[in-house]
Design a protein around this motif. Structure first.
Motif, PDB file in Angstrom:
ATOM      1  N   GLU A 288      33.026 -21.668   5.272  1.00  0.00           N
ATOM      2  CA  GLU A 288      32.353 -22.867   5.408  1.00  0.00           C
ATOM      3  C   GLU A 288      31.648 -22.909   6.359  1.00  0.00           C
ATOM      4  N   ASN A 289      31.881 -22.240   7.413  1.00  0.00           N
ATOM      5  CA  ASN A 289      31.494 -22.422   8.307  1.00  0.00           C
ATOM      6  C   ASN A 289      30.095 -21.584   8.583  1.00  0.00           C
ATOM      7  N   ILE A 290      30.223 -20.280   7.593  1.00  0.00           N
ATOM      8  CA  ILE A 290      29.269 -18.828   7.619  1.00  0.00           C
ATOM      9  C   ILE A 290      28.089 -19.588   6.860  1.00  0.00           C
ATOM     10  N   VAL A 291      28.557 -20.903   5.947  1.00  0.00           N
ATOM     11  CA  VAL A 291      27.470 -20.590   4.496  1.00  0.00           C
ATOM     12  C   VAL A 291      27.232 -22.718   5.471  1.00  0.00           C
ATOM     13  N   ASN A 292      27.833 -23.092   6.576  1.00  0.00           N
ATOM     14  CA  ASN A 292      26.750 -24.008   6.635  1.00  0.00           C
ATOM     15  C   ASN A 292      25.685 -23.550   7.626  1.00  0.00           C
ATOM     16  N   ILE A 293      26.588 -22.110   8.582  1.00  0.00           N
ATOM     17  CA  ILE A 293      25.452 -21.814   9.780  1.00  0.00           C
ATOM     18  C   ILE A 293      24.163 -21.148   8.793  1.00  0.00           C
ATOM     19  N   ALA A 294      24.579 -20.462   7.538  1.00  0.00           N
ATOM     20  CA  ALA A 294      23.532 -20.051   6.968  1.00  0.00           C
ATOM     21  C   ALA A 294      22.300 -20.983   6.024  1.00  0.00           C
TER      22      ALA A 294
END
Length: 352
Positions: A288-294
């Motif tokens: 989820e954190n990766i998705v938010n950064i992306a």
């Protein structure tokens, strides 16, 4: 109407792109031009007809008023293959020559051969048969792969005989460009080969879209749906230690980074550099954190159940080999061709 036949003895030499670039430039000069791809391999349904997708794109770019089947009279499908092996007369040759005869109002008809000189032999539409029957001016489009490329050009020159027009050297590595211009081109000229153009390999022209990568890995899109038509010029595999990753990623621009779905450390570092998309392998749920950064950086994330090796293998097989269907590429190459192709010499050889 003068038919000009673009041939090669290898696939993915750039025949269609060069034909389109030439056609667009000549159309701009007031010539009536048309295009035909003899052997379609990318079935596309248009108005209840199966035509080649790449051919239809070129047909559309030329704003042709002719029926769509004129650009793609024959497409390989399993049904066609079955009929051929059953001995059915497909009458492909008749159809092609009928379409050619219906285009006598054109100044030039660019005809694209199969991937090799003898492809289509079982159908009667291999390059040599077409050259003999149409007596068409023959232009060799040759990628530079060392001295064997010269053999292909000279061999086709001999087979085409009086119908041979000349050659184009395409996808030349930039570091070999001046060697070809100063050494190879004069050699070919001494052998009676007119060289109309030498084109450097171009990363943008060989790029693929994020959408195409999504298709090729049979993946799902997590975020960045509005970026699917962005162009990806390179790809890197993220399988190293984090300490080695950043310098590695900084060296390559406009890239897709392929890495395991659990390698969040690599994913974060990749997004700090010129990355067009992340392809996460081995699972279907991105962190989820990766998705938010992306999302904040506008970087699409593709997830696939393929392992990294399989994903890389599929992507490697399409880089530089994608079919032509992007207007941006076509217009860029039109400009390149206007500078690098001897259009005046070409027209003079055709007596136009």
């Amino acid at each position: 109407m003068l038919p000009v036949f673009l041939v090669s003895n290898k696939p993915f030499t750039g025949k269609n792109l060069i034909a389109l670039g030439l056609a667009l430039n000549l159309k701009e000069r007031g010539y009536k031009v048309s295009y035909m791809k003899l052997i379609g391999k990318f079935p596309y349904r248009k108005d209840n007809q199966i035509i080649d997708e790449e051919a239809y794109f070129i047909h559309s770019m030329l704003e042709s008023q002719d029926p769509a089947e004129y650009c793609s009279p024959f497409v390989w499908t399993y049904q066609v293959q079955y009929k051929l092996f059953e001995g059915e007369d497909l009458k492909i040759e008749e159809k092609i020559f009928e379409i050619i005869n219906n285009q006598k109002d054109k100044d030039i008809l660019f005809i694209i051969s199969g991937d090799t000189f003898f492809e289509g032999y079982s159908l009667g539409i291999d390059s040599l048969s077409i050259i003999k029957k149409l007596k068409t001016k023959t232009l060799v489009i040759q990628t530079w792969e060392g001295e064997t490329s010269i053999d292909d050009i000279l061999g086709i020159k001999d087979l085409a005989s009086d119908n041979f027009l000349g050659a184009v050297l395409n996808k030349v590595p930039p570091e070999q460009y001046f060697y070809l211009k100063e050494t190879v081109v004069p050699f070919l000229i001494n052998k009676g080969v007119k060289v109309f153009g030498v084109f450097k390999k171009d990363k943008f022209l060989e790029s693929v879209t994020v959408r195409r990568l999504l298709e090729i890995v049979n993946g799902g899109i997590v975020c960045g749906e509005d970026k699917l038509d962005e162009f990806v010029e390179n790809y890197l595999v993220g399988a190293m230690d984090p300490g080695q990753a950043l310098p590695y990623f900084l060296r390559v621009h406009n890239k897709a980074v392929i890495t395991g779905v659990h390698r969040t450390d690599i994913q974060i570092l990749a997004m700090e550099t010129s990355t067009k998309c992340l392809i996460l392998t081995g699972g279907l749920h991105a962190d989820e954190n990766i998705v938010n950064i992306a999302k904040s950086k506008g970087i699409p994330i593709i997830v696939t159940s393929l392992d990294t090796f399989s994903a890389v293998d599929r992507i490697q097989n399409i880089m530089g080999k994608a079919i032509l269907k992007e207007k941006d590429k076509a217009l860029k190459f039109k400009e390149i061709l206007a500078k690098e192709f001897d259009i005046e010499g070409f027209l003079k050889e055709l007596n136009l």
